[in-house]
Write an enzyme that holds these catalytic residues in place. Structure first.
Site, PDB file in Angstrom:
ATOM      1  N   ASN A  96      -6.606  -3.607   9.897  1.00 55.90           N
ATOM      2  CA  ASN A  96      -5.173  -4.284   9.956  1.00 55.90           C
ATOM      3  C   ASN A  96      -4.404  -3.708  10.917  1.00 55.90           C
ATOM      4  OD1 ASN A  96      -4.825  -6.563   8.206  1.00 55.90           O
ATOM      5  ND2 ASN A  96      -5.451  -5.097   6.876  1.00 55.90           N
ATOM      6  N   MET A 106      -3.376   4.227   1.195  1.00 56.43           N
ATOM      7  CA  MET A 106      -3.916   4.539   0.079  1.00 56.43           C
ATOM      8  C   MET A 106      -3.112   5.600  -0.975  1.00 56.43           C
ATOM      9  SD  MET A 106      -5.877   2.106   0.034  1.00 56.43           S
ATOM     10  CE  MET A 106      -6.695   2.159  -1.592  1.00 56.43           C
ATOM     11  N   ARG A 107      -2.066   5.781  -0.512  1.00 56.96           N
ATOM     12  CA  ARG A 107      -1.082   6.619  -1.444  1.00 56.96           C
ATOM     13  C   ARG A 107      -0.083   6.082  -1.689  1.00 56.96           C
ATOM     14  NH1 ARG A 107      -3.878  10.927  -2.932  1.00 56.96           N
ATOM     15  NH2 ARG A 107      -1.784  12.125  -3.108  1.00 56.96           N
ATOM     16  N   ASN A 156       3.695  -3.828   3.336  1.00 59.12           N
ATOM     17  CA  ASN A 156       2.495  -3.660   3.052  1.00 59.12           C
ATOM     18  C   ASN A 156       1.577  -4.983   2.849  1.00 59.12           C
ATOM     19  OD1 ASN A 156       0.222  -1.937   1.850  1.00 59.12           O
ATOM     20  ND2 ASN A 156       0.914  -2.886  -0.106  1.00 59.12           N
ATOM     21  N   HIS A 214      -1.719  -6.682   0.768  1.00 56.91           N
ATOM     22  CA  HIS A 214      -2.464  -6.368  -0.427  1.00 56.91           C
ATOM     23  C   HIS A 214      -3.479  -7.565  -0.627  1.00 56.91           C
ATOM     24  CE1 HIS A 214      -3.313  -4.625  -4.507  1.00 56.91           C
ATOM     25  NE2 HIS A 214      -3.220  -5.930  -4.848  1.00 56.91           N
TER      26      HIS A 214
END
Length: 204
Positions: free
Chosen positions: A30, A106-107, A123, A125
């Site tokens: 991305n 990934m946090r 973000n 998803h």
């Protein structure tokens, strides 16, 4: 069932480019699609820096190939999520970032980061939120037996994957889909809608 968005990706080509800071943990696909949208003139922006938290993340290789500055902030080097986020804020401010774009980060982030960039963190998803938030969203969708899956660009808030939705794209779930095949089709749509979502958010 791919997105059909008639608006141009950016309606502000005569304004100053958006200054983006990318956050990535994995392959960075991305991240690269956003860079490509900028290079093609579809998105009026520039990537100031890419922050990554895993030394082995392939996103670092993409940054090098694209000539984009990168900074490793290994989460294992920080005593808390807040300490890591404080370091991220410092890097983003040093690079004069206006918008933070989480591209496979990934946090879980904290208020330290969110308050530094209020309503300027996005973000993507791999589900049609509010369905299937959190980890392993594609597997969740398959386990639930849904017939349609997809992806969502949304603002980042403290609760994971809970922020207001900006844009979504849907894909059919096929009878023989696995997590890998479904995710691959979802990712095609992610690459289409993320630059559009950034432009939509920045345009108000």
């Amino acid at each position: 069932m791919s997105p059909r968005v008639s608006l141009p990706v950016s309606t502000h080509q005569n304004s100053a480019p958006l200054k983006l800071g990318i956050m990535a943990s994995g392959s960075g696909s991305n991240f690269e699609c956003i860079a490509q949208a900028i290079a093609s003139g579809e998105l009026n922006a520039q990537i100031q820096v890419m922050v990554y938290n895993r030394p082995e993340a392939k996103a670092a290789d993409r940054a090098d190939r694209l000539g984009i500055s990168r900074v490793l902030l290994n989460h294992r080097d920080y005593p808390s999520r807040e300490a890591l986020d404080g370091a991220i804020v410092s890097v983003m401010q040093e690079h004069q970032v206006d918008w933070i774009i989480m591209a496979g980060w990934m946090r879980v982030v904290t208020q330290v980061l969110i308050q530094a960039f209020p309503r300027r963190m996005l973000n993507i998803h791999p589900s049609l939120l509010p369905s299937f938030p959190g980890v392993r969203a594609v597997e969740q969708a398959l386990a639930a037996g849904v017939k349609v899956a997809g992806c969502t660009v949304h603002y980042v808030e403290l609760e994971v994957d809970s922020g207001p939705i900006i844009i979504q794209a849907a894909v059919p779930v096929l009878p023989d889909d696995t997590a890998e095949t479904l995710h691959a089709r979802i990712q095609v749509q992610e690459h289409l809608i993320y630059p559009r979502g950034i432009a939509l958010a920045a345009g108000g």
